[in-house]
Write a protein that holds these residues in place. Sequence first.
Motif, PDB file in Angstrom:
ATOM      1  N   ASP A 134       0.687  -1.221   0.109  1.00  0.00           N
ATOM      2  CA  ASP A 134       0.027  -0.080  -0.129  1.00  0.00           C
ATOM      3  C   ASP A 134       0.799   1.376   0.039  1.00  0.00           C
ATOM      4  O   ASP A 134       0.540   2.112  -0.685  1.00  0.00           O
ATOM      5  CB  ASP A 134      -1.005   0.117   1.246  1.00  0.00           C
ATOM      6  N   SER A 135       1.879   1.279   0.806  1.00  0.00           N
ATOM      7  CA  SER A 135       2.808   2.294   0.772  1.00  0.00           C
ATOM      8  C   SER A 135       3.672   2.642  -0.384  1.00  0.00           C
ATOM      9  O   SER A 135       3.583   3.798  -0.991  1.00  0.00           O
ATOM     10  CB  SER A 135       3.835   2.021   1.876  1.00  0.00           C
ATOM     11  N   ILE A 136       4.021   1.559  -1.146  1.00  0.00           N
ATOM     12  CA  ILE A 136       4.685   1.796  -2.518  1.00  0.00           C
ATOM     13  C   ILE A 136       3.600   2.280  -3.501  1.00  0.00           C
ATOM     14  O   ILE A 136       3.883   3.154  -4.341  1.00  0.00           O
ATOM     15  CB  ILE A 136       5.265   0.576  -3.138  1.00  0.00           C
ATOM     16  N   ARG A 137       2.524   1.781  -3.589  1.00  0.00           N
ATOM     17  CA  ARG A 137       1.268   2.305  -4.606  1.00  0.00           C
ATOM     18  C   ARG A 137       1.001   3.636  -4.092  1.00  0.00           C
ATOM     19  O   ARG A 137       0.908   4.285  -5.195  1.00  0.00           O
ATOM     20  CB  ARG A 137      -0.022   1.331  -4.528  1.00  0.00           C
ATOM     21  N   ARG A 138       0.675   4.055  -2.918  1.00  0.00           N
ATOM     22  CA  ARG A 138       0.380   5.436  -2.733  1.00  0.00           C
ATOM     23  C   ARG A 138       1.619   6.432  -3.182  1.00  0.00           C
ATOM     24  O   ARG A 138       1.342   7.456  -3.721  1.00  0.00           O
ATOM     25  CB  ARG A 138       0.143   5.592  -1.067  1.00  0.00           C
ATOM     26  N   ARG A 139       2.937   5.809  -2.716  1.00  0.00           N
ATOM     27  CA  ARG A 139       3.893   6.808  -3.231  1.00  0.00           C
ATOM     28  C   ARG A 139       4.297   6.890  -4.587  1.00  0.00           C
ATOM     29  O   ARG A 139       4.342   8.051  -5.197  1.00  0.00           O
ATOM     30  CB  ARG A 139       5.301   6.160  -2.581  1.00  0.00           C
ATOM     31  N   ALA A 140       3.922   5.824  -5.530  1.00  0.00           N
ATOM     32  CA  ALA A 140       4.037   6.037  -6.947  1.00  0.00           C
ATOM     33  C   ALA A 140       2.726   6.848  -7.404  1.00  0.00           C
ATOM     34  O   ALA A 140       3.119   7.716  -8.352  1.00  0.00           O
ATOM     35  CB  ALA A 140       3.710   4.628  -7.650  1.00  0.00           C
ATOM     36  N   ALA A 141       1.486   7.097  -6.931  1.00  0.00           N
ATOM     37  CA  ALA A 141       0.501   7.724  -7.221  1.00  0.00           C
ATOM     38  C   ALA A 141       0.885   9.263  -6.876  1.00  0.00           C
ATOM     39  O   ALA A 141       0.565  10.282  -7.578  1.00  0.00           O
ATOM     40  CB  ALA A 141      -0.798   7.411  -6.479  1.00  0.00           C
ATOM     41  N   THR A 142       1.561   9.352  -5.833  1.00  0.00           N
ATOM     42  CA  THR A 142       1.771  10.845  -5.433  1.00  0.00           C
ATOM     43  C   THR A 142       3.070  11.431  -6.484  1.00  0.00           C
ATOM     44  O   THR A 142       3.227  12.666  -6.639  1.00  0.00           O
ATOM     45  CB  THR A 142       2.242  11.274  -3.883  1.00  0.00           C
ATOM     46  N   CYS A 143       3.821  10.462  -6.775  1.00  0.00           N
ATOM     47  CA  CYS A 143       4.865  10.964  -7.887  1.00  0.00           C
ATOM     48  C   CYS A 143       4.611  10.906  -9.249  1.00  0.00           C
ATOM     49  O   CYS A 143       5.416  11.139 -10.363  1.00  0.00           O
ATOM     50  CB  CYS A 143       6.109   9.849  -7.731  1.00  0.00           C
ATOM     51  N   SER A 144       3.063  10.798  -9.394  1.00  0.00           N
ATOM     52  CA  SER A 144       2.474  10.695 -10.801  1.00  0.00           C
ATOM     53  C   SER A 144       3.344   9.758 -11.692  1.00  0.00           C
ATOM     54  O   SER A 144       3.306   9.896 -12.891  1.00  0.00           O
ATOM     55  CB  SER A 144       2.602  11.991 -11.486  1.00  0.00           C
ATOM     56  N   MET A 145       3.461   8.606 -11.123  1.00  0.00           N
ATOM     57  CA  MET A 145       4.302   7.549 -11.557  1.00  0.00           C
ATOM     58  C   MET A 145       2.872   6.362 -11.990  1.00  0.00           C
ATOM     59  O   MET A 145       2.491   5.763 -11.027  1.00  0.00           O
ATOM     60  CB  MET A 145       5.274   7.011 -10.960  1.00  0.00           C
ATOM     61  N   SER A 146       2.900   5.880 -13.116  1.00  0.00           N
ATOM     62  CA  SER A 146       2.177   4.781 -13.222  1.00  0.00           C
ATOM     63  C   SER A 146       2.446   3.667 -12.950  1.00  0.00           C
ATOM     64  O   SER A 146       3.928   3.277 -12.691  1.00  0.00           O
ATOM     65  CB  SER A 146       1.471   4.517 -14.971  1.00  0.00           C
ATOM     66  N   PHE A 147       1.766   2.423 -12.511  1.00  0.00           N
ATOM     67  CA  PHE A 147       2.481   1.203 -12.163  1.00  0.00           C
ATOM     68  C   PHE A 147       3.270   0.419 -13.534  1.00  0.00           C
ATOM     69  O   PHE A 147       3.977  -0.337 -13.108  1.00  0.00           O
ATOM     70  CB  PHE A 147       1.278   0.265 -11.874  1.00  0.00           C
ATOM     71  N   VAL A 148       2.941   0.939 -14.757  1.00  0.00           N
ATOM     72  CA  VAL A 148       3.675   0.597 -16.069  1.00  0.00           C
ATOM     73  C   VAL A 148       5.191   0.970 -16.021  1.00  0.00           C
ATOM     74  O   VAL A 148       5.882   0.280 -15.816  1.00  0.00           O
ATOM     75  CB  VAL A 148       2.958   1.036 -16.964  1.00  0.00           C
ATOM     76  N   GLN A 149       5.214   2.279 -15.479  1.00  0.00           N
ATOM     77  CA  GLN A 149       6.514   2.937 -15.446  1.00  0.00           C
ATOM     78  C   GLN A 149       7.289   2.349 -14.140  1.00  0.00           C
ATOM     79  O   GLN A 149       8.659   2.105 -14.280  1.00  0.00           O
ATOM     80  CB  GLN A 149       6.433   4.454 -15.133  1.00  0.00           C
ATOM     81  N   LEU A 150       6.247   2.159 -12.967  1.00  0.00           N
ATOM     82  CA  LEU A 150       7.006   1.640 -11.860  1.00  0.00           C
ATOM     83  C   LEU A 150       7.664   0.068 -12.102  1.00  0.00           C
ATOM     84  O   LEU A 150       8.853  -0.109 -11.780  1.00  0.00           O
ATOM     85  CB  LEU A 150       6.252   1.288 -10.598  1.00  0.00           C
ATOM     86  N   ASP A 151       6.743  -0.620 -12.784  1.00  0.00           N
ATOM     87  CA  ASP A 151       7.578  -1.862 -13.166  1.00  0.00           C
ATOM     88  C   ASP A 151       8.494  -1.921 -14.223  1.00  0.00           C
ATOM     89  O   ASP A 151       9.609  -2.749 -13.994  1.00  0.00           O
ATOM     90  CB  ASP A 151       6.239  -2.912 -13.760  1.00  0.00           C
TER      91      ASP A 151
END
Length: 179
Positions: free
Chosen positions: A122-139
């Motif tokens: 949950d923390s990683i997913r929230r941080r990615a959202a606040t950084c405007s990073m999609s899950f595609v970019q994160l992966d």
Amino acid sequence: MPPDTIVSKSTCGRRERWSSEEDELVRSTYPDYRCMTRALSHRSLAALKNRAGHLGVVRRRELWTNVGVKRLQLAWESNVLDAELMLLFPSMSLSRIKSKARHLGLRKREPHLVVFEDRALDSIRRRAATCSMSFVQLDRLAGTGRFFQKSIRRPNLKYIMRAAAVLGGEVAVEWREAD
């Protein structure tokens, strides 16, 4: 009768009463008017449509008013959930509401994150959202395949550590003190 006299098939102002069998046929075959006109050939299409409305089987569509459009725009800009949109417009389907939003040219809504009840994920997913990073970019940046895109609920420590590093964080283990 003179040969040039026109004889119509109508009942000349006399109306034939609707039987309960005809009413049941209209109820069971609505909205297939072609089937109704075949079964009730002595009734006109206008009469069948009128009877369907009289019996209450016609699905009435609610029209969009200026007030409704404004309410949709405000709700859309506030990024409300689909369930809340359904509550705002109870007589309309969700697809019809979204279709109107597309017609109005409203921007695409931000997706809402589902809570997994795993602190690390949950923390990683929230941080990615606040950084405007999609899950595609994160992966892609973390080299985790499609782990975050698929929203897998099983924590994978290796992927969590990679994602934390990409997002500028670190993973720590906390021990609970035994009483």
